[in-house]
Enzyme design. Structure first.
Site, short mmCIF file in Angstrom:
data_model
loop_
_atom_site.label_atom_id
_atom_site.label_comp_id
_atom_site.label_asym_id
_atom_site.label_seq_id
_atom_site.Cartn_x
_atom_site.Cartn_y
_atom_site.Cartn_z
N THR A 213 104.49 -44.11 103.76
CA THR A 213 103.05 -44.57 103.93
C THR A 213 102.97 -45.90 103.49
OG1 THR A 213 100.96 -43.62 103.83
CG2 THR A 213 102.19 -43.33 101.78
N ASN A 214 101.66 -46.40 103.04
CA ASN A 214 101.44 -47.59 102.51
C ASN A 214 100.07 -47.29 101.59
OD1 ASN A 214 98.98 -48.20 104.42
ND2 ASN A 214 100.92 -48.12 105.93
N GLY A 215 99.55 -48.49 101.23
CA GLY A 215 98.40 -48.42 100.34
C GLY A 215 97.19 -48.41 100.94
#
Length: 403
Positions: A213-215
């Site tokens: 995933t990412n932030g």
């Protein structure tokens, strides 16, 4: 400034809860929008904020008794109830809501409430056990059945030290509710338009317990969705996993997990959409195969074969009609403007909102953003602003393009 509130007569009833201190900011925000404000305070509320403070901010004497003890002048609850375009009870304690639900009239505020012909908005505030008590729930349901607008209590740390639901809605959220209320009866530039906003990250599964995933927090997307709704649009958010929420009741949230999920949700709705804003941080790659069981640790390194995901904005750009407005987002670290301009044509969007990770306060996780609005006509650099303010600029640009 939103012109919707200019000249509106707002009557605020302040009751005896710790959240009464927040009413000073609520009054300031209303006055900033050129609304007329009159306050009625219960005796208990004066233990938490002084009448002098609210009188100074509202530019009107604060009322609490039927008669002025010095002059003998009568404060008519009937006239007050007829004067207001909207009555707000904030904070609304459990005690006050019980009185309202059952018609008890033991002070000027209750007499005015029972006399008011205008709509009534209520912002409950109390400790969490009081808030979830069946009697409080019943009273709130009763007040809703009267047609009153409930600005729901929010979750967070309470004065007792407990954490949970019961905090009075923040003044900015009450203002949003007030604007939405008046917006329903006045012309709004996006009234009748359907808007689609993608927000947050995607999660690409590796196995049942691991994912890529990412932030992205989704804050920017939700702020844009709220602003579109405030301007009259019917909004749907296609949302990855986030911990934010919308302040607008007319916003529909469709929860998804993966890039493929998001593509399918957007693709299903795009044709009937007038405005589409692609703020989501969609994964560019996803594992080629997802293990059905947890991958066990072994000696040595492990590689994961990845495949390209569908470029949602580009695919929708190929379907876009001249009647639709689409907005792309770019988060860049190098050659920022060139890359953003390239996306204009590649993804067939009307403009691109450029975030640069080189800018302090921009990017993932912040409550602020520093962006450029990039179109074929011009590049507009905005200063560092709250995401709410950035959303206002973006929606203003959309409104201008809708003509």
């Amino acid at each position: 400034m939103n012109p919707i509130l200019e000249g509106k007569k707002i009557l605020i009833g302040v009751t005896g809860g710790i959240a009464a201190y927040k009413i000073a900011l609520l009054v300031r925000l209303l006055k900033k929008q050129k609304a007329e404000v009159q306050l009625i305070m219960t005796e208990a509320s004066k233990q938490f904020i002084t009448p002098v403070t609210l009188s100074t901010l509202s530019e009107n004497p604060v009322l609490s008794q039927y008669a002025n003890e010095e002059t003998g002048e009568w404060n008519s609850h009937v006239k007050l109830g007829l004067w207001a375009d909207l009555m707000i009870i904030a904070p609304a304690t459990a005690n006050t809501m019980a009185k309202m639900a059952n018609g008890l009239c033991d002070n000027l505020l209750m007499a005015t409430y029972l006399s008011a012909r205008c709509p009534v908005m209520i912002a409950p505030a109390m400790d969490l056990d009081m808030f979830i008590h069946p009697s409080t729930t019943r009273n709130i349901n009763t007040l809703e059945s009267y047609g009153h607008i409930i600005v729901d209590a929010e979750e967070g740390e309470l004065a007792s030290g407990l954490v949970g639901k019961g905090r009075m809605a923040e003044p900015e959220h009450i203002i949003d509710a007030v604007e939405t209320f008046f917006g329903k009866t006045e012309h709004l530039p996006l009234k009748g338009k359907k808007a689609l906003v993608t927000a947050g990250p995607t999660k690409e599964r590796i196995d049942p317990v691991r994912f890529i995933t990412n932030g992205s927090t989704g804050k920017m997307g939700y702020a844009i969705a709220d602003e579109l709704a405030k301007q009259g649009a019917e909004v749907t958010i296609i949302s990855g996993p986030v911990n934010v929420s919308t302040s607008q009741k007319q916003v529909t949230i469709v929860d998804i997990e993966s890039a493929q999920d998001m593509f399918e949700a957007v693709n299903e709705r795009f044709e009937s959409t007038d405005i589409c804003v692609f703020t989501a941080a969609v994964a560019d790659y996803t594992p080629s195969q997802v293990s059905s069981s947890k991958i066990k640790k072994k000696d040595g390194d492990m590689g994961i074969e990845m495949k390209r995901t569908i470029d949602i904005a580009k695919t929708m750009g190929e379907k876009k009609t001249s009647q639709q407005i689409t907005v792309g987002f770019a988060l860049e670290t190098d050659n920022e403007l060139d890359n953003a301009k390239g996306k204009l044509q590649k993804k067939n969007v009307d403009f691109v909102v450029l975030n640069s990770l080189k800018e302090k306060g921009a990017g993932f996780g912040h409550d602020t953003n520093k962006v450029y609005i990039v179109s074929t006509e011009q590049v507009v650099e905005l200063p560092l602003l709250s995401k709410k303010k950035v959303a206002e600029h973006i929606v203003d640009e959309i409104i201008q393009r809708k003509g």
